[in-house]
Write an enzyme that holds these catalytic residues in place. Structure first.
Site, PDB file in Angstrom:
ATOM      1  N   ALA A   1      78.189  75.385  47.294  1.00 34.09           N
ATOM      2  CA  ALA A   1      76.937  74.897  47.881  1.00 34.09           C
ATOM      3  C   ALA A   1      75.790  75.506  47.080  1.00 34.09           C
ATOM      4  O   ALA A   1      75.954  76.569  46.459  1.00 34.09           O
ATOM      5  CB  ALA A   1      76.858  75.324  49.335  1.00 34.09           C
TER       6      ALA A   1
ATOM      7  N   GLY B   1      82.175  75.555  48.181  1.00 36.02           N
ATOM      8  CA  GLY B   1      82.193  74.116  48.469  1.00 36.02           C
ATOM      9  C   GLY B   1      82.921  73.307  47.401  1.00 36.02           C
ATOM     10  O   GLY B   1      83.404  72.206  47.678  1.00 36.02           O
TER      11      GLY B   1
ATOM     12  N   GLU C   1      86.450  73.579  48.333  1.00 33.70           N
ATOM     13  CA  GLU C   1      86.633  72.837  49.586  1.00 33.70           C
ATOM     14  C   GLU C   1      86.648  71.324  49.352  1.00 33.70           C
ATOM     15  O   GLU C   1      87.455  70.603  49.930  1.00 33.70           O
ATOM     16  CB  GLU C   1      85.539  73.240  50.580  1.00 33.70           C
ATOM     17  CG  GLU C   1      85.758  74.674  51.089  1.00 33.70           C
ATOM     18  CD  GLU C   1      84.550  75.264  51.801  1.00 33.70           C
ATOM     19  OE1 GLU C   1      83.435  75.183  51.249  1.00 33.70           O
ATOM     20  OE2 GLU C   1      84.721  75.791  52.915  1.00 33.70           O
TER      21      GLU C   1
ATOM     22  N   GLU D   1      82.700  83.209  49.421  1.00 33.56           N
ATOM     23  CA  GLU D   1      81.633  83.351  50.421  1.00 33.56           C
ATOM     24  C   GLU D   1      81.479  84.757  50.979  1.00 33.56           C
ATOM     25  O   GLU D   1      80.350  85.198  51.246  1.00 33.56           O
ATOM     26  CB  GLU D   1      81.859  82.368  51.592  1.00 33.56           C
ATOM     27  CG  GLU D   1      81.606  80.912  51.243  1.00 33.56           C
ATOM     28  CD  GLU D   1      82.799  80.196  50.637  1.00 33.56           C
ATOM     29  OE1 GLU D   1      83.783  80.869  50.265  1.00 33.56           O
ATOM     30  OE2 GLU D   1      82.739  78.965  50.518  1.00 33.56           O
TER      31      GLU D   1
HETATM   32  N1  COA Z   1      74.072  77.613  43.824  1.00 26.12           N
HETATM   33  C1  COA Z   1      72.927  77.604  43.120  1.00 26.12           C
HETATM   34  N2  COA Z   1      72.840  77.888  41.824  1.00 26.12           N
HETATM   35  C2  COA Z   1      73.985  78.184  41.183  1.00 26.12           C
HETATM   36  C3  COA Z   1      75.210  78.222  41.829  1.00 26.12           C
HETATM   37  C4  COA Z   1      75.244  77.914  43.211  1.00 26.12           C
HETATM   38  N3  COA Z   1      76.367  77.886  43.919  1.00 26.12           N
HETATM   39  N4  COA Z   1      76.161  78.571  40.935  1.00 26.12           N
HETATM   40  C5  COA Z   1      75.550  78.733  39.767  1.00 26.12           C
HETATM   41  N5  COA Z   1      74.213  78.513  39.907  1.00 26.12           N
HETATM   42  C6  COA Z   1      73.196  78.585  38.856  1.00 26.12           C
HETATM   43  C7  COA Z   1      72.861  80.009  38.486  1.00 26.12           C
HETATM   44  O1  COA Z   1      71.947  80.559  39.410  1.00 26.12           O
HETATM   45  C8  COA Z   1      72.284  79.835  37.100  1.00 26.12           C
HETATM   46  O2  COA Z   1      70.957  79.379  37.220  1.00 26.12           O
HETATM   47  P1  COA Z   1      69.820  79.968  36.201  1.00 26.12           P
HETATM   48  O3  COA Z   1      70.233  79.459  34.855  1.00 26.12           O
HETATM   49  O4  COA Z   1      68.554  79.342  36.707  1.00 26.12           O
HETATM   50  O5  COA Z   1      69.888  81.441  36.314  1.00 26.12           O
HETATM   51  C9  COA Z   1      73.100  78.670  36.530  1.00 26.12           C
HETATM   52  O6  COA Z   1      73.684  78.015  37.664  1.00 26.12           O
HETATM   53  C10 COA Z   1      74.219  79.117  35.616  1.00 26.12           C
HETATM   54  O7  COA Z   1      75.001  80.072  36.319  1.00 26.12           O
HETATM   55  P2  COA Z   1      75.309  81.565  35.759  1.00 26.12           P
HETATM   56  O8  COA Z   1      75.555  82.428  36.926  1.00 26.12           O
HETATM   57  O9  COA Z   1      74.247  81.979  34.797  1.00 26.12           O
HETATM   58  O10 COA Z   1      76.638  81.252  34.954  1.00 26.12           O
HETATM   59  P3  COA Z   1      77.824  82.279  34.675  1.00 26.12           P
HETATM   60  O11 COA Z   1      78.718  81.583  33.708  1.00 26.12           O
HETATM   61  O12 COA Z   1      77.305  83.617  34.306  1.00 26.12           O
HETATM   62  O13 COA Z   1      78.589  82.446  36.084  1.00 26.12           O
HETATM   63  C11 COA Z   1      79.575  81.659  38.154  1.00 26.12           C
HETATM   64  C12 COA Z   1      79.232  81.342  36.673  1.00 26.12           C
HETATM   65  C13 COA Z   1      80.132  80.372  38.757  1.00 26.12           C
HETATM   66  C14 COA Z   1      80.620  82.758  38.218  1.00 26.12           C
HETATM   67  C15 COA Z   1      78.298  82.102  38.898  1.00 26.12           C
HETATM   68  O14 COA Z   1      77.265  81.163  38.638  1.00 26.12           O
HETATM   69  C16 COA Z   1      78.454  82.196  40.387  1.00 26.12           C
HETATM   70  O15 COA Z   1      79.025  83.153  40.873  1.00 26.12           O
HETATM   71  N6  COA Z   1      77.944  81.182  41.145  1.00 26.12           N
HETATM   72  C17 COA Z   1      77.971  81.192  42.586  1.00 26.12           C
HETATM   73  C18 COA Z   1      79.333  80.789  43.089  1.00 26.12           C
HETATM   74  C19 COA Z   1      79.410  80.883  44.596  1.00 26.12           C
HETATM   75  O16 COA Z   1      79.265  81.942  45.178  1.00 26.12           O
HETATM   76  N7  COA Z   1      79.633  79.727  45.256  1.00 26.12           N
HETATM   77  C20 COA Z   1      79.792  79.656  46.664  1.00 26.12           C
HETATM   78  C21 COA Z   1      78.493  79.421  47.338  1.00 26.12           C
HETATM   79  S1  COA Z   1      78.682  79.479  49.099  1.00 26.12           S
END
Ligand code: COA
Length: 260
Positions: free
Chosen positions: A66, A111, A114, A134
């Protein structure tokens, strides 16, 4: 509906829905969830589309969960509505009446995991990372993760993923049955298309009844599931396609199904 966050394509018998927010790794905003609902309903209602392939744009992420930026001002009641909105979409996907194949081309987190689990079949690319992170945000899964994950992989494995929040790689996901198979990223869509075309050769009503029998059956007791199966087995015998399929076998030729 004009889509801001999706790319939707139809090449009958396959429909393609791609979540297209690569800058945020295809995170699901509220608008994206609403667009997905619209796109899936359109695929459902188009009789030329037999199978839908769902994927994310780019080569890094399927759906990274999400959109966390929308969580900041969420009230408890708003969060409940948020979960119900997502769950409604996932129920629509699970009960679409036609198979949906998730082409998991990278991160499938929260999500993303999911929505993949609501799909009928999951194929992952070698770089896939799948998880329910989460708890690391102080949340719990809200789009069905606590329910579909244990049903797919068993309670202990689901607990391990949900409670540690750590993602697993594609190989491990295949080992525990979370994905059907793992393929090189360059072949991902092609492999999904092969499965889709194999299904599309079969009788549409029979495919729909199989989906219904398995999905509804898993939600109830074995006895109720067997009653449902027998009823659908009876129902399918009223179809032209059933008569055609049996006749074609006996006449040693390929059947021509019409979806009736
Ligand atoms: N919601 C909003 N933005 C998200 C996102 C999410 N679920 N997942 C990634 N992004 C955004 C990041 O904030 C970043 O934005 P920015 O460039 O403006 O800083 C961009 O996507 C790229 O992500 P980044 O974290 O820089 O890439 P990464 O390769 O270092 O890491 C992940 C990848 C997937 C490990 C990491 O983005 C992450 O942990 N995301 C959240 C996953 C999560 O917790 N999902 C469940 C939500 S309930």
């Amino acid at each position: 509906m004009a889509y801001e966050n999706l790319v939707v394509e139809k090449k009958p018998p396959i429909g393609y829905i791609t979540v297209n927010r690569p800058k945020v790794l295809n995170a699901l905003s509220i608008r994206t969830v609403l667009e997905l609902s619209d796109a899936f309903k359109d695929m459902r209602d188009d009789e030329n589309i037999r199978v839908v392939i769902l994927t994310g744009s780019g080569d890094k992420s399927f759906v990274a969960g999400a959109d966390i930026s929308e969580f900041q001002n969420l009230t408890p009641d708003g969060a409940r509505e948020y979960a119900i909105r997502g769950q409604t979409l996932l129920n629509l996907i699970e009960r679409l009446g036609k198979p949906v194949i998730a082409a998991i081309n990278g991160y499938a987190l929260g999500g993303g995991c999911e929505i993949a689990m609501a799909c009928t079949i999951r194929v992952a690319s070698e770089n896939a990372k799948i998880g329910q992170p989460e708890v690391g945000l102080g949340l719990i899964p809200g789009y069905g993760g606590t329910q579909r994950l244990p049903r797919l992989v068993g309670k202990g494995r689901a607990y391990e993923m949900i409670l540690t929040g750590d993602p697993i790689d594609a190989k491990r996901a295949e080992e525990i049955g979370l994905v059907n198979r793992v393929v090189p990223q360059t072949n991902l869509i092609e492999e999904c298309e092969k499965i889709a075309l194999a299904i599309a050769k079969r009788a549409p009503l029979a495919v729909r009844y199989c989906l219904e029998a398995v999905d509804r059956g898993l939600n109830g007791s074995l006895d109720d599931g067997l009653v449902l199966e027998a009823n659908l087995f009876g129902l399918v015998f009223g179809s032209e396609d059933c008569k055609e399929g049996v006749r074609a076998f006996l006449e040693k030729r390929k059947p021509e199904f019409k979806g009736r």
